[in-house]
Design a protein around this motif. Structure first.
Motif, PDB file in Angstrom:
ATOM      1  N   UNK A 246      -8.474 -10.252 -10.974  1.00 17.83           N
ATOM      2  CA  UNK A 246      -7.864  -9.601  -9.877  1.00 17.83           C
ATOM      3  C   UNK A 246      -6.280  -9.965  -9.649  1.00 17.83           C
ATOM      4  N   UNK A 247      -5.970 -10.876  -9.989  1.00 19.60           N
ATOM      5  CA  UNK A 247      -4.592 -11.419  -9.911  1.00 19.60           C
ATOM      6  C   UNK A 247      -3.589 -10.635 -10.824  1.00 19.60           C
ATOM      7  N   UNK A 248      -4.262 -10.513 -11.988  1.00 16.85           N
ATOM      8  CA  UNK A 248      -3.465  -9.740 -13.023  1.00 16.85           C
ATOM      9  C   UNK A 248      -3.253  -8.075 -12.507  1.00 16.85           C
ATOM     10  N   UNK A 249      -4.442  -7.583 -12.016  1.00 14.84           N
ATOM     11  CA  UNK A 249      -4.395  -6.290 -11.601  1.00 14.84           C
ATOM     12  C   UNK A 249      -3.355  -6.116 -10.393  1.00 14.84           C
ATOM     13  N   UNK A 250      -3.304  -7.020  -9.587  1.00  9.39           N
ATOM     14  CA  UNK A 250      -2.490  -6.879  -8.212  1.00  9.39           C
ATOM     15  C   UNK A 250      -1.046  -6.874  -8.678  1.00  9.39           C
ATOM     16  N   UNK A 251      -0.720  -7.380 -10.011  1.00 11.58           N
ATOM     17  CA  UNK A 251       0.574  -7.569 -10.388  1.00 11.58           C
ATOM     18  C   UNK A 251       1.174  -6.008 -11.076  1.00 11.58           C
ATOM     19  N   UNK A 252       0.255  -5.130 -11.155  1.00  5.11           N
ATOM     20  CA  UNK A 252       0.689  -3.885 -11.804  1.00  5.11           C
ATOM     21  C   UNK A 252       1.775  -3.089 -11.125  1.00  5.11           C
ATOM     22  N   UNK A 253       2.156  -2.150 -11.782  1.00  7.59           N
ATOM     23  CA  UNK A 253       3.240  -1.351 -11.233  1.00  7.59           C
ATOM     24  C   UNK A 253       2.597  -0.297 -10.191  1.00  7.59           C
ATOM     25  N   UNK A 254       1.289  -0.067 -10.480  1.00  6.19           N
ATOM     26  CA  UNK A 254       0.674   0.881  -9.469  1.00  6.19           C
ATOM     27  C   UNK A 254       0.424   0.333  -8.078  1.00  6.19           C
ATOM     28  N   UNK A 255       0.238  -1.112  -8.001  1.00  7.30           N
ATOM     29  CA  UNK A 255      -0.055  -1.843  -6.880  1.00  7.30           C
ATOM     30  C   UNK A 255       1.530  -1.936  -6.201  1.00  7.30           C
ATOM     31  N   UNK A 256       2.579  -2.054  -7.025  1.00  9.62           N
ATOM     32  CA  UNK A 256       4.060  -2.390  -6.407  1.00  9.62           C
ATOM     33  C   UNK A 256       4.284  -1.020  -5.730  1.00  9.62           C
ATOM     34  N   UNK A 257       3.906   0.123  -6.349  1.00 11.25           N
ATOM     35  CA  UNK A 257       4.144   1.437  -5.916  1.00 11.25           C
ATOM     36  C   UNK A 257       3.431   1.733  -4.689  1.00 11.25           C
ATOM     37  N   UNK A 258       2.423   1.410  -4.400  1.00 13.38           N
ATOM     38  CA  UNK A 258       1.632   1.360  -3.353  1.00 13.38           C
ATOM     39  C   UNK A 258       2.105   0.609  -2.060  1.00 13.38           C
ATOM     40  N   UNK A 259       2.487  -0.679  -2.393  1.00 16.28           N
ATOM     41  CA  UNK A 259       3.379  -1.336  -1.598  1.00 16.28           C
ATOM     42  C   UNK A 259       4.395  -0.810  -1.019  1.00 16.28           C
ATOM     43  N   UNK A 260       5.196  -0.224  -1.765  1.00 18.20           N
ATOM     44  CA  UNK A 260       6.443   0.438  -1.378  1.00 18.20           C
ATOM     45  C   UNK A 260       5.966   1.744  -0.455  1.00 18.20           C
ATOM     46  N   UNK A 261       5.170   2.446  -0.683  1.00 23.87           N
ATOM     47  CA  UNK A 261       4.795   3.837  -0.201  1.00 23.87           C
ATOM     48  C   UNK A 261       3.953   3.309   1.288  1.00 23.87           C
ATOM     49  N   UNK A 262       3.395   2.344   1.293  1.00 26.71           N
ATOM     50  CA  UNK A 262       2.492   2.118   2.661  1.00 26.71           C
ATOM     51  C   UNK A 262       3.149   0.917   3.436  1.00 26.71           C
ATOM     52  N   UNK A 263       3.642   0.158   2.979  1.00 25.11           N
ATOM     53  CA  UNK A 263       4.249  -1.074   3.672  1.00 25.11           C
ATOM     54  C   UNK A 263       3.335  -2.133   3.740  1.00 25.11           C
ATOM     55  N   UNK A 264       2.013  -2.137   2.864  1.00 21.74           N
ATOM     56  CA  UNK A 264       0.990  -3.164   2.889  1.00 21.74           C
ATOM     57  C   UNK A 264       1.442  -4.259   2.171  1.00 21.74           C
ATOM     58  N   UNK A 265       0.927  -5.537   2.589  1.00 18.29           N
ATOM     59  CA  UNK A 265       1.128  -6.772   1.982  1.00 18.29           C
ATOM     60  C   UNK A 265       0.115  -7.221   1.114  1.00 18.29           C
ATOM     61  N   UNK A 266       0.515  -7.331  -0.338  1.00 15.58           N
ATOM     62  CA  UNK A 266      -0.391  -7.755  -1.338  1.00 15.58           C
ATOM     63  C   UNK A 266      -0.238  -8.981  -1.944  1.00 15.58           C
ATOM     64  N   UNK A 267      -0.961  -9.935  -1.857  1.00 12.43           N
ATOM     65  CA  UNK A 267      -0.799 -11.383  -2.499  1.00 12.43           C
ATOM     66  C   UNK A 267      -2.021 -11.871  -3.050  1.00 12.43           C
ATOM     67  N   UNK A 268      -2.158 -13.031  -3.225  1.00 20.75           N
ATOM     68  CA  UNK A 268      -3.400 -13.588  -3.840  1.00 20.75           C
ATOM     69  C   UNK A 268      -3.518 -14.978  -2.898  1.00 20.75           C
ATOM     70  N   UNK A 269      -4.666 -15.191  -2.318  1.00 16.14           N
ATOM     71  CA  UNK A 269      -5.026 -16.479  -1.451  1.00 16.14           C
ATOM     72  C   UNK A 269      -6.019 -16.846  -2.195  1.00 16.14           C
ATOM     73  N   UNK A 270      -6.285 -18.063  -2.681  1.00  9.35           N
ATOM     74  CA  UNK A 270      -7.402 -18.446  -3.839  1.00  9.35           C
ATOM     75  C   UNK A 270      -8.427 -19.001  -2.677  1.00  9.35           C
ATOM     76  N   UNK A 271      -9.417 -19.203  -3.258  1.00  7.71           N
ATOM     77  CA  UNK A 271     -10.763 -19.501  -2.619  1.00  7.71           C
ATOM     78  C   UNK A 271     -10.935 -20.823  -1.661  1.00  7.71           C
ATOM     79  N   UNK A 272      -9.966 -21.745  -1.975  1.00  9.28           N
ATOM     80  CA  UNK A 272     -10.175 -22.932  -1.132  1.00  9.28           C
ATOM     81  C   UNK A 272      -9.148 -22.603   0.106  1.00  9.28           C
TER      82      UNK A 272
END
Length: 315
Positions: A267-293
């Motif tokens: 999941x973390x690898x996928x969220x670093x993709x260019x597609x995700x970065x483009x989505x963030x720029x287009x929508x203003x979403x905050x994408x990150x990774x908060x681990x299990x604990x």
């Protein structure tokens, strides 16, 4: 000689769980993986989950797909994950409500111990929006207008966290909604068709209308101002209400740690993709990774906040 044997046996006992863990991770997944999104396709959690599923297919060579299962404010889809085996082959992509407000309200046929978080990855760019020609452009103007005019609200259901936040904000700002209704999807058509005058939704669902100028934003339910609309104040700025909503990956409790770790890594690898970065720029979403604990602590705190919000909703 006996001492040597004892040492070897002890070492073997320590190593056994590690070897088993590595073996489980290496073998996972041994069958197709299903990601359950408890909402219709097209919104941010759906788009991001599909990117994670694609990455899993690439990484493992096994098919990974997304199943959209809307209904009951997301409870229908979450319940299907609750009935699955604890093997990581069925993964829920859940909004915060499904492990907080839906449980507190007694709407869910599962409990707090049914799921374990793999990680939290999205802070939704939830907004309160209206048609561009509406005679109000912020919450104060909406409050004044609602004193002598009927204003209807469209939302995602009474147990949805953004709905509770919106009603709490309405009270704080002095907004009176003459009527309200839940919808599985709050998009451009909800406003265009007159189903609601004001909607609580995500930027992804109304992105086309924001860009075309048909829809305007009144405020955002986010930690910071949206990158796509920096002139629009956050709800915290407007009312002091700081709570937001998020989405994460969940599996049935008892799923091997090695499996959860592998899902998290993919999941973390996928969220670093260019597609995700483009989505963030287009929508203003905050994408990150908060681990299990850390996710567990966050969910525990949000559960307490949900109890407070639902008490407010029941007043």
């Amino acid at each position: 000689m006996r001492k040597i044997k004892k040492v070897l046996i002890a070492a073997a006992m320590v190593a056994a769980p590690l070897l088993t863990s590595h073996a489980v991770a290496a073998e996972y997944p041994n069958r197709p993986v299903k990601f359950v999104v408890p909402w219709p396709p097209g919104d941010l959690e759906d788009v991001l989950t599909r990117l994670i599923a694609e990455e899993m297919s690439r990484e493992t060579g096994k098919p990974a797909s997304v199943l959209n299962k809307p209904g009951g404010g997301g409870v229908l889809g979450a319940s299907s994950v609750a009935r699955a085996r604890a093997d990581g082959l069925t993964i829920g992509s859940f909004v915060a409500d499904l492990v907080t407000t839906q449980l507190v309200s007694g709407n869910a046929p599962y409990d707090q111990d049914t799921f374990e978080p793999v990680g939290i990855f999205l802070d939704y760019p939830f907004v309160i929006a209206t048609k561009a020609d509406a005679p109000y452009s912020n919450l104060q103007e909406l409050a004044e207008y609602s004193k002598s005019n009927k204003v209807s609200l469209g939302h995602f259901g009474y147990q949805a966290l953004p709905t509770a936040i919106t009603f709490k904000a309405a009270e704080a700002a002095g907004i009176h909604f003459s009527s309200d209704a839940p919808f599985d999807s709050n998009d451009c058509s909800t406003l265009a068709n007159g189903d609601a005058d004001v909607i609580n939704t995500t930027t992804q669902q109304i992105l086309a209308c924001i860009k075309s100028g048909e829809v305007k934003l009144l405020t955002s339910l986010t930690n910071e101002r949206l990158s796509i609309a920096p002139q629009i104040p956050t709800l915290q700025e407007e009312t002091g209400i700081a709570q937001t909503t998020w989405n994460g990956l969940f599996v049935k409790k008892g799923t091997p740690q090695a499996v959860k770790d592998k899902i998290a890594s993919i999941a973390q690898k996928a969220l670093k993709s260019k597609k995700v970065q483009q989505l963030v720029e287009n929508t203003g979403a905050a994408v990150f990774w908060i681990p299990e604990s850390s996710a567990k602590n966050m969910i525990s705190n949000d559960y307490k906040e949900a109890e407070s919000l639902l008490k407010f909703m029941q007043k």
